[in-house]
Motif scaffolding. Structure first.
Motif, short mmCIF file in Angstrom:
data_model
loop_
_atom_site.label_atom_id
_atom_site.label_comp_id
_atom_site.label_asym_id
_atom_site.label_seq_id
_atom_site.Cartn_x
_atom_site.Cartn_y
_atom_site.Cartn_z
N PRO A 54 0.84 -1.21 0.00
CA PRO A 54 0.00 0.00 0.00
C PRO A 54 0.87 1.26 0.00
CG PRO A 54 -0.83 -1.60 1.59
CD PRO A 54 0.49 -2.12 1.11
N GLY A 55 0.66 2.11 -0.98
CA GLY A 55 1.44 3.33 -1.09
C GLY A 55 2.66 3.22 -1.99
N MET A 56 3.12 2.00 -2.27
CA MET A 56 4.31 1.82 -3.10
C MET A 56 4.21 0.50 -3.85
SD MET A 56 7.19 2.79 -4.34
CE MET A 56 7.65 4.22 -3.35
N PHE A 57 4.05 0.59 -5.15
CA PHE A 57 4.07 -0.62 -5.98
C PHE A 57 5.52 -1.09 -6.11
CE2 PHE A 57 4.41 -2.47 -10.31
CZ PHE A 57 3.63 -3.60 -10.11
N SER A 58 6.35 -0.29 -6.74
CA SER A 58 7.79 -0.54 -6.81
C SER A 58 8.49 0.76 -7.16
CB SER A 58 8.14 -1.61 -7.84
OG SER A 58 9.55 -1.67 -8.04
N ALA A 59 9.58 1.04 -6.47
CA ALA A 59 10.35 2.25 -6.73
C ALA A 59 11.28 2.10 -7.92
CB ALA A 59 11.15 2.65 -5.49
N GLY A 60 11.23 0.98 -8.62
CA GLY A 60 12.08 0.78 -9.79
C GLY A 60 13.38 0.09 -9.45
N LEU A 61 14.36 0.24 -10.31
CA LEU A 61 15.63 -0.46 -10.13
C LEU A 61 16.31 -0.06 -8.83
CD1 LEU A 61 17.22 -0.33 -13.71
CD2 LEU A 61 15.62 -2.00 -12.75
N ASP A 62 16.96 -1.03 -8.20
CA ASP A 62 17.70 -0.79 -6.96
C ASP A 62 19.06 -0.19 -7.33
OD1 ASP A 62 19.10 -0.86 -4.59
OD2 ASP A 62 18.54 -2.92 -4.08
N VAL A 63 19.08 1.13 -7.51
CA VAL A 63 20.28 1.80 -8.01
C VAL A 63 21.50 1.60 -7.11
CG1 VAL A 63 21.28 4.04 -8.62
CG2 VAL A 63 18.96 3.47 -9.36
N PRO A 64 21.38 1.76 -5.78
CA PRO A 64 22.57 1.56 -4.94
C PRO A 64 23.21 0.18 -5.11
CG PRO A 64 20.86 2.66 -3.69
CD PRO A 64 20.23 2.23 -4.98
N THR A 65 22.38 -0.85 -5.23
CA THR A 65 22.91 -2.21 -5.42
C THR A 65 23.52 -2.37 -6.81
OG1 THR A 65 21.35 -3.20 -3.86
CG2 THR A 65 22.28 -4.65 -5.55
N LEU A 66 22.82 -1.88 -7.82
CA LEU A 66 23.28 -2.07 -9.19
C LEU A 66 24.54 -1.28 -9.50
CD1 LEU A 66 19.85 -2.06 -11.06
CD2 LEU A 66 21.18 -4.03 -10.25
N LEU A 67 24.76 -0.16 -8.82
CA LEU A 67 25.98 0.61 -9.04
C LEU A 67 27.23 -0.16 -8.60
CD1 LEU A 67 25.11 4.31 -8.11
CD2 LEU A 67 25.73 3.40 -10.36
N GLN A 68 27.05 -1.19 -7.81
CA GLN A 68 28.18 -1.99 -7.35
C GLN A 68 28.56 -3.09 -8.34
OE1 GLN A 68 27.68 -3.29 -3.20
NE2 GLN A 68 26.17 -1.67 -2.91
N LEU A 69 27.75 -3.29 -9.37
CA LEU A 69 28.01 -4.36 -10.34
C LEU A 69 29.02 -3.90 -11.39
CD1 LEU A 69 24.39 -5.66 -11.03
CD2 LEU A 69 25.99 -6.41 -9.26
N ASP A 70 29.82 -4.85 -11.89
CA ASP A 70 30.70 -4.53 -13.01
C ASP A 70 29.90 -4.63 -14.31
OD1 ASP A 70 30.49 -7.25 -13.67
OD2 ASP A 70 32.46 -7.75 -12.87
N ILE A 118 -4.69 -1.41 -12.81
CA ILE A 118 -5.59 -0.77 -11.84
C ILE A 118 -4.70 -0.07 -10.82
CG2 ILE A 118 -7.39 -1.13 -10.12
CD1 ILE A 118 -8.12 -3.72 -11.67
N MET A 119 -4.90 1.24 -10.66
CA MET A 119 -4.00 2.04 -9.82
C MET A 119 -4.76 2.65 -8.64
SD MET A 119 -1.35 5.02 -11.00
CE MET A 119 -0.15 5.69 -9.82
N ALA A 120 -4.03 2.83 -7.55
CA ALA A 120 -4.58 3.48 -6.37
C ALA A 120 -4.88 4.95 -6.69
CB ALA A 120 -3.59 3.38 -5.21
N ARG A 121 -6.07 5.38 -6.30
CA ARG A 121 -6.48 6.76 -6.50
C ARG A 121 -5.76 7.67 -5.50
NH1 ARG A 121 -11.57 5.97 -5.86
NH2 ARG A 121 -12.22 5.98 -8.04
N GLY A 122 -5.41 8.88 -5.94
CA GLY A 122 -4.79 9.83 -5.02
C GLY A 122 -3.58 10.50 -5.63
N THR A 123 -2.65 10.88 -4.78
CA THR A 123 -1.48 11.64 -5.24
C THR A 123 -0.32 10.75 -5.67
OG1 THR A 123 -0.69 11.83 -2.95
CG2 THR A 123 -2.07 13.63 -3.80
N PHE A 124 -0.58 9.48 -5.85
CA PHE A 124 0.47 8.55 -6.28
C PHE A 124 0.88 8.86 -7.72
CE2 PHE A 124 -2.15 6.12 -3.20
CZ PHE A 124 -1.22 6.10 -2.18
N ARG A 125 2.16 8.66 -8.01
CA ARG A 125 2.70 9.01 -9.32
C ARG A 125 3.24 7.77 -10.04
NH1 ARG A 125 3.65 14.42 -10.46
NH2 ARG A 125 3.08 15.84 -8.78
#
Length: 254
Positions: A54-70, A118-125
């Motif tokens: 609730p409030g967060m579907f997914s924030a996308g790629l895990d940038v901090p983790t992926l920046l550690q990859l070669d 189907i998306m949650a109504r409100g200020t979600f982006r």
């Protein structure tokens, strides 16, 4: 610790992203979700709901983790991520994205390849804000966006890296329905239940024809696209902007 919950609602299986706090997509979650999608029909599912918190579907790629990859590891991750998108696009059973909150970048990407959103109504982006963090939106993802909202509108949103609120997303067709946050998953299940009342061979055959254009986008994919994304990821501009993003996140939570 599990990163994905599989909840059975009779013949409808809910795949709930479960990697707190924001369901960031790291190699483990992407691989686990892809395997679950590929196995769902064999495990008796006739429909799939892809959900988040609730409030967060997914924030996308895990940038901090992926920046550690070669470079090699990043290319392998990206190939797996595109494989996840393909599993959604080619799923033999319908998939509904239950967008339970914010859905930027990689989170939004997953929803593009589902049958219904189907998306949650409100200020979600929701939106493809890759440009804001120094990344190029790959063609396969641009094609999926164009398929939903048309070429010109997709161009304007992607080039600007725009994140739009749920009401606007619904108005332009990026999502199909809005409903209160706590009702999103239930409505997704209900939509699938209604769909599954139709004669199954007729429904499946019509669905297969209707999604043939999406399947065709994956038919022409080769490793060049994976290499291009990895090359862009390691560009000076992207590394600088992504590094600044991670620094801001660390400062915010310190």
């Amino acid at each position: 610790m599990t990163v994905l919950e599989i909840i059975q609602h009779d013949a409808i299986h809910e795949l709930r992203l479960s990697r707190p706090p924001v369901n960031a997509l790291n190699p483990e979650l992407v691989s686990t979700l892809r395997k679950a999608l590929l196995a769902a029909a064999e495990n008796g599912a006739r429909g799939i709901v892809l959900s988040g918190n609730p409030g967060m579907f997914s924030a996308g790629l895990d940038v901090p983790t992926l920046l550690q990859l070669d470079r090699a590891a990043m290319a392998a991750f990206w190939k797996e991520f595109i494989g996840l998108c393909e599993a959604l696009a080619r799923s033999p059973i319908p998939v509904v994205a239950a967008i339970t909150g914010h859905s930027p970048a990689g989170g939004a990407v997953l929803t593009l390849f589902c049958d219904y959103r189907i998306m949650a109504r409100g200020t979600f982006r929701i939106g493809l804000n890759e440009v804001q963090v120094g990344l190029v939106v790959p063609e396969i993802i641009q094609a999926a966006m164009r398929r939903l909202i048309g070429a010109h509108r997709a161009e304007r949103l992607m080039v600007a890296g725009a994140m739009i609120e749920s009401e606007e997303a619904h108005r332009i067709g990026l999502v199909d329905e809005l409903i209160d946050t706590e009702l999103v998953v239930g409505r997704a299940i209900g939509w699938l239940q209604d769909l599954l009342k139709h004669p199954p061979e007729a429904m499946s055959g019509t669905r297969r024809i209707a999604r043939a254009d999406l399947h065709a986008e994956f038919d022409g994919i080769n490793d060049t696209g994976d290499d291009e994304f990895a090359k862009r990821w390691f560009s000076e501009e992207a590394q600088r902007v992504l590094g600044e993003l991670v620094a801001k996140l660390k400062a915010k939570h310190s």
